[in-house]
Design a protein around this motif. Sequence first.
Motif, PDB file in Angstrom:
ATOM      1  N   GLY A 178       0.735  -1.220   0.002  1.00 46.22           N
ATOM      2  CA  GLY A 178      -0.030  -0.101  -0.106  1.00 46.22           C
ATOM      3  C   GLY A 178       0.837   1.285  -0.059  1.00 46.22           C
ATOM      4  N   LYS A 221       3.445   1.406  -4.483  1.00 49.02           N
ATOM      5  CA  LYS A 221       4.293   1.152  -5.584  1.00 49.02           C
ATOM      6  C   LYS A 221       3.774   0.746  -6.893  1.00 49.02           C
ATOM      7  CE  LYS A 221       5.179  -2.705  -3.166  1.00 49.02           C
ATOM      8  NZ  LYS A 221       4.283  -2.422  -2.096  1.00 49.02           N
ATOM      9  N   GLY A 222       2.606   0.263  -6.772  1.00 47.35           N
ATOM     10  CA  GLY A 222       1.614   0.072  -8.211  1.00 47.35           C
ATOM     11  C   GLY A 222       1.306   1.322  -8.849  1.00 47.35           C
ATOM     12  N   THR A 223       0.934   2.266  -7.883  1.00 44.08           N
ATOM     13  CA  THR A 223       0.631   3.700  -8.453  1.00 44.08           C
ATOM     14  C   THR A 223       1.625   4.194  -9.416  1.00 44.08           C
ATOM     15  OG1 THR A 223      -1.076   3.868  -6.688  1.00 44.08           O
ATOM     16  CG2 THR A 223      -0.432   5.649  -8.101  1.00 44.08           C
ATOM     17  N   THR A 233       5.269  -9.109  -9.485  1.00 40.50           N
ATOM     18  CA  THR A 233       5.103 -10.632  -9.012  1.00 40.50           C
ATOM     19  C   THR A 233       3.710 -10.572  -8.613  1.00 40.50           C
ATOM     20  OG1 THR A 233       6.402  -9.765  -7.059  1.00 40.50           O
ATOM     21  CG2 THR A 233       7.422 -11.482  -8.742  1.00 40.50           C
ATOM     22  N   ARG A 267      -1.709 -12.900  -9.620  1.00 35.29           N
ATOM     23  CA  ARG A 267      -3.168 -12.948  -9.793  1.00 35.29           C
ATOM     24  C   ARG A 267      -3.517 -13.139 -11.170  1.00 35.29           C
ATOM     25  NH1 ARG A 267      -1.828  -8.721  -5.909  1.00 35.29           N
ATOM     26  NH2 ARG A 267      -1.276  -7.212  -7.576  1.00 35.29           N
ATOM     27  N   LYS A 314       0.018 -14.123   2.857  1.00 40.90           N
ATOM     28  CA  LYS A 314       1.261 -14.703   3.208  1.00 40.90           C
ATOM     29  C   LYS A 314       2.197 -14.762   1.872  1.00 40.90           C
ATOM     30  CE  LYS A 314       0.073 -17.650   6.983  1.00 40.90           C
ATOM     31  NZ  LYS A 314      -0.647 -18.882   7.030  1.00 40.90           N
ATOM     32  N   VAL A 353       4.365 -16.136  -1.017  1.00 38.47           N
ATOM     33  CA  VAL A 353       4.707 -17.486  -1.895  1.00 38.47           C
ATOM     34  C   VAL A 353       6.036 -17.759  -1.527  1.00 38.47           C
ATOM     35  CG1 VAL A 353       4.836 -18.153  -4.274  1.00 38.47           C
ATOM     36  CG2 VAL A 353       3.042 -16.541  -3.397  1.00 38.47           C
ATOM     37  N   GLY A 378       7.635  -5.359  -6.206  1.00 34.01           N
ATOM     38  CA  GLY A 378       7.209  -6.666  -5.474  1.00 34.01           C
ATOM     39  C   GLY A 378       8.114  -7.601  -5.453  1.00 34.01           C
ATOM     40  N   ARG A 399      11.497  -9.675  -2.163  1.00 31.41           N
ATOM     41  CA  ARG A 399      10.821  -9.500  -0.957  1.00 31.41           C
ATOM     42  C   ARG A 399      11.551 -10.163   0.308  1.00 31.41           C
ATOM     43  NH1 ARG A 399       5.502  -8.277  -3.214  1.00 31.41           N
ATOM     44  NH2 ARG A 399       4.068  -7.373  -1.415  1.00 31.41           N
ATOM     45  N   GLN A 428      15.541 -13.943  -1.954  1.00 34.33           N
ATOM     46  CA  GLN A 428      15.020 -13.306  -3.193  1.00 34.33           C
ATOM     47  C   GLN A 428      16.098 -12.460  -3.736  1.00 34.33           C
ATOM     48  OE1 GLN A 428      11.009 -12.040  -3.472  1.00 34.33           O
ATOM     49  NE2 GLN A 428      10.040 -13.952  -2.380  1.00 34.33           N
ATOM     50  N   ARG A 467      -8.998   0.691  -1.384  1.00 30.93           N
ATOM     51  CA  ARG A 467      -8.428   0.541  -2.735  1.00 30.93           C
ATOM     52  C   ARG A 467      -9.347  -0.085  -3.652  1.00 30.93           C
ATOM     53  NH1 ARG A 467      -2.658  -2.238  -3.935  1.00 30.93           N
ATOM     54  NH2 ARG A 467      -3.649  -3.729  -2.599  1.00 30.93           N
ATOM     55  N   TYR A 497      -7.656   2.957  -7.778  1.00 33.70           N
ATOM     56  CA  TYR A 497      -8.359   4.268  -7.317  1.00 33.70           C
ATOM     57  C   TYR A 497      -8.231   4.248  -5.891  1.00 33.70           C
ATOM     58  CZ  TYR A 497      -9.655   5.021 -12.067  1.00 33.70           C
ATOM     59  OH  TYR A 497      -9.728   5.114 -13.405  1.00 33.70           O
ATOM     60  N   ARG A 508      -0.519  -9.260   5.771  1.00 28.66           N
ATOM     61  CA  ARG A 508       0.756  -8.654   4.820  1.00 28.66           C
ATOM     62  C   ARG A 508       1.482  -7.816   5.505  1.00 28.66           C
ATOM     63  NH1 ARG A 508      -3.350  -6.304   0.719  1.00 28.66           N
ATOM     64  NH2 ARG A 508      -1.619  -5.366  -0.241  1.00 28.66           N
ATOM     65  N   LEU A 529       3.711  12.213   0.273  1.00 32.37           N
ATOM     66  CA  LEU A 529       3.497  13.088  -0.778  1.00 32.37           C
ATOM     67  C   LEU A 529       2.249  12.681  -1.572  1.00 32.37           C
ATOM     68  CD1 LEU A 529       7.122  13.801  -1.948  1.00 32.37           C
ATOM     69  CD2 LEU A 529       5.663  15.221  -0.393  1.00 32.37           C
TER      70      LEU A 529
HETATM   71  P1  AP5 Z   1      -0.887   1.041  -4.592  1.00 38.74           P
HETATM   72  O1  AP5 Z   1      -0.160   1.808  -5.471  1.00 38.74           O
HETATM   73  O2  AP5 Z   1      -2.074   0.138  -4.965  1.00 38.74           O
HETATM   74  O3  AP5 Z   1      -0.038   0.381  -3.419  1.00 38.74           O
HETATM   75  P2  AP5 Z   1       1.170  -1.102  -3.605  1.00 38.74           P
HETATM   76  O4  AP5 Z   1       2.215  -0.670  -2.799  1.00 38.74           O
HETATM   77  O5  AP5 Z   1       1.351  -1.362  -5.193  1.00 38.74           O
HETATM   78  O6  AP5 Z   1       0.390  -1.986  -2.832  1.00 38.74           O
HETATM   79  P3  AP5 Z   1       0.298  -3.456  -2.893  1.00 38.74           P
HETATM   80  O7  AP5 Z   1      -1.025  -3.891  -2.111  1.00 38.74           O
HETATM   81  O8  AP5 Z   1      -0.068  -3.721  -4.172  1.00 38.74           O
HETATM   82  O9  AP5 Z   1       1.372  -4.017  -2.533  1.00 38.74           O
HETATM   83  P4  AP5 Z   1       1.870  -5.330  -2.121  1.00 38.74           P
HETATM   84  O10 AP5 Z   1       3.194  -5.289  -1.943  1.00 38.74           O
HETATM   85  O11 AP5 Z   1       1.009  -5.707  -0.834  1.00 38.74           O
HETATM   86  O12 AP5 Z   1       1.171  -6.351  -3.088  1.00 38.74           O
HETATM   87  P5  AP5 Z   1       1.597  -7.136  -4.455  1.00 38.74           P
HETATM   88  O13 AP5 Z   1       0.699  -7.345  -5.487  1.00 38.74           O
HETATM   89  O14 AP5 Z   1       3.126  -6.847  -4.625  1.00 38.74           O
HETATM   90  O15 AP5 Z   1      -1.685   1.940  -3.591  1.00 38.74           O
HETATM   91  C1  AP5 Z   1      -2.624   1.540  -2.511  1.00 38.74           C
HETATM   92  C2  AP5 Z   1      -3.551   2.672  -2.467  1.00 38.74           C
HETATM   93  O16 AP5 Z   1      -3.188   3.684  -2.099  1.00 38.74           O
HETATM   94  C3  AP5 Z   1      -4.356   2.846  -3.626  1.00 38.74           C
HETATM   95  O17 AP5 Z   1      -5.668   2.884  -3.383  1.00 38.74           O
HETATM   96  C4  AP5 Z   1      -3.768   4.130  -4.228  1.00 38.74           C
HETATM   97  O18 AP5 Z   1      -4.866   5.065  -5.039  1.00 38.74           O
HETATM   98  C5  AP5 Z   1      -3.624   4.816  -2.927  1.00 38.74           C
HETATM   99  N1  AP5 Z   1      -2.416   5.729  -2.785  1.00 38.74           N
HETATM  100  C6  AP5 Z   1      -1.078   5.453  -3.580  1.00 38.74           C
HETATM  101  N2  AP5 Z   1      -0.290   6.355  -3.592  1.00 38.74           N
HETATM  102  C7  AP5 Z   1      -0.766   7.252  -2.824  1.00 38.74           C
HETATM  103  C8  AP5 Z   1      -0.268   8.560  -2.250  1.00 38.74           C
HETATM  104  N3  AP5 Z   1       0.930   9.020  -2.565  1.00 38.74           N
HETATM  105  N4  AP5 Z   1      -1.200   9.285  -1.563  1.00 38.74           N
HETATM  106  C9  AP5 Z   1      -2.512   8.737  -1.348  1.00 38.74           C
HETATM  107  N5  AP5 Z   1      -2.863   7.446  -1.721  1.00 38.74           N
HETATM  108  C10 AP5 Z   1      -2.160   6.833  -2.479  1.00 38.74           C
HETATM  109  O19 AP5 Z   1       1.562  -8.660  -3.659  1.00 38.74           O
HETATM  110  C11 AP5 Z   1       0.370  -9.360  -3.261  1.00 38.74           C
HETATM  111  C12 AP5 Z   1       0.560 -10.776  -2.853  1.00 38.74           C
HETATM  112  O20 AP5 Z   1       1.393 -11.415  -3.942  1.00 38.74           O
HETATM  113  C13 AP5 Z   1       1.627 -10.790  -1.555  1.00 38.74           C
HETATM  114  O21 AP5 Z   1       0.841 -10.853  -0.328  1.00 38.74           O
HETATM  115  C14 AP5 Z   1       2.237 -12.335  -1.750  1.00 38.74           C
HETATM  116  O22 AP5 Z   1       1.227 -13.225  -1.368  1.00 38.74           O
HETATM  117  C15 AP5 Z   1       2.460 -12.375  -3.233  1.00 38.74           C
HETATM  118  N6  AP5 Z   1       3.779 -11.912  -3.723  1.00 38.74           N
HETATM  119  C16 AP5 Z   1       3.939 -10.893  -4.479  1.00 38.74           C
HETATM  120  N7  AP5 Z   1       5.318 -10.653  -4.663  1.00 38.74           N
HETATM  121  C17 AP5 Z   1       5.924 -11.837  -3.776  1.00 38.74           C
HETATM  122  C18 AP5 Z   1       7.270 -12.024  -3.678  1.00 38.74           C
HETATM  123  N8  AP5 Z   1       8.151 -11.445  -4.276  1.00 38.74           N
HETATM  124  N9  AP5 Z   1       7.474 -13.053  -2.829  1.00 38.74           N
HETATM  125  C19 AP5 Z   1       6.491 -13.871  -2.307  1.00 38.74           C
HETATM  126  N10 AP5 Z   1       5.100 -13.590  -2.243  1.00 38.74           N
HETATM  127  C20 AP5 Z   1       4.915 -12.324  -3.196  1.00 38.74           C
END
Ligand code: AP5
Length: 216
Positions: free
Chosen positions: A10, A13-15, A31, A36, A57, A59, A85, A88, A92, A127, A137, A171, A198
Motif C-alpha cells: 500500500g 508502488k503499483g500507482t 510479481t 493474480r 502470506k 509465496v 514487489g 521481498r 530473493q 483501494r 483508485y 501482509r 506526498l
Molecule cells: P498501490 O499503489 O496500489 O500500493 P502498492 O504499494 O502497489 O500496494 P500493493 O498492495 O499492490 O502491494 P503489495 O506489496 O501488498 O502487493 P503485491 O501485489 O506486490 O496504492 C494503494 C492505495 O493507496 C491505492 O488505493 C492508491 O490509490 C492509494 N495511493 C497510492 N499512492 C498514494 C499517495 N501518494 N497518496 C494517497 N494515496 C495513495 O503482492 C500481493 C501478494 O502476492 C503478496 O501478499 C504475496 O502473497 C504475493 N507476492 C507478490 N510478490 C511476492 C514475492 N516477491 N515473494 C513472495 N510472495 C509475493
Amino acid sequence: MQIMLLGLPGAGKGTQAAKIQERYGIPHISTGDMFRAAIAAGTPLGLEVQDYLNSGKLVPDELTIRVVRDRLEQPDAKDGFLLDGFPRTLQQADALQKLLSELERNLNAVLYLHVPQNILMDRLTGRRICRQCGATYHLVMNPPKVEGTCDVCGGELYQRADDTPEAVKTRLEQYAQTAPLVDYYQSQGVLYTFDGLLTIDHLFEQIVNTLDKLRK
Ligand code: AP5
C-alpha cells in the motif's frame, strides 16, 4: 534502466509503477500482478499460489524466483525493467543479484517509498482496481469520477481479495521479511528514499527528478 520499487504493502508502488512505465517505456514486472493473472486464468501456478495471496502470506521463495527468472529472460526486459514487489526476502535479493550477473546487468536504482505503517490499513481497504485496465483508485484519496467505474476505460472497479482487514494485517506482518532489504540496498549504494505521504503527482515528480539525473 533497471529499477526496483520497494515499500510496505500500500506504499504506492503499483500507482507509481504505472506512471514510470508510461514515461520511460520499460516493462512493469509485478510479481503480485503475475500471480493474480495466473489465479484468474486458473493455471497450475495460479492454483499453487492462490491460498498464499488470499491470506496475505508470501509465496515460497523458490517458486517466486523461478517466475521472475522466466520473466526477466523475455525479450522485452532486455533493455530495462521496473521490478515491483520483488525481491521481498533476502533470499530473493541474493537470487536476483545472481541472475542479473548471469545476464551481465545490474540494478541502477531501488526506489524506496517510505510510509508510516499506521496509514496503510485505510489505504488498502479503500483501494479499488479496474477489472479491465488495472487502473488503481482509492474511495477517498483518489476516487473515480463515477462511483464504481474506471475513469480511463469505463471498466468495473473491484476490491482485491487480500484488501480485507484480516489479510492486510497478515501482509503488514509479513513485511518483517522485506524490511532488511532497505539496509541491503543502502549498503550497495543504490537506494533512493522517497516520502510516500506526498501526493501521487508530487511523489512522481521527485522520482522523475532522480531517474532523469541517473540517466545522464
Ligand atoms: P498501490 O499503489 O496500489 O500500493 P502498492 O504499494 O502497489 O500496494 P500493493 O498492495 O499492490 O502491494 P503489495 O506489496 O501488498 O502487493 P503485491 O501485489 O506486490 O496504492 C494503494 C492505495 O493507496 C491505492 O488505493 C492508491 O490509490 C492509494 N495511493 C497510492 N499512492 C498514494 C499517495 N501518494 N497518496 C494517497 N494515496 C495513495 O503482492 C500481493 C501478494 O502476492 C503478496 O501478499 C504475496 O502473497 C504475493 N507476492 C507478490 N510478490 C511476492 C514475492 N516477491 N515473494 C513472495 N510472495 C509475493
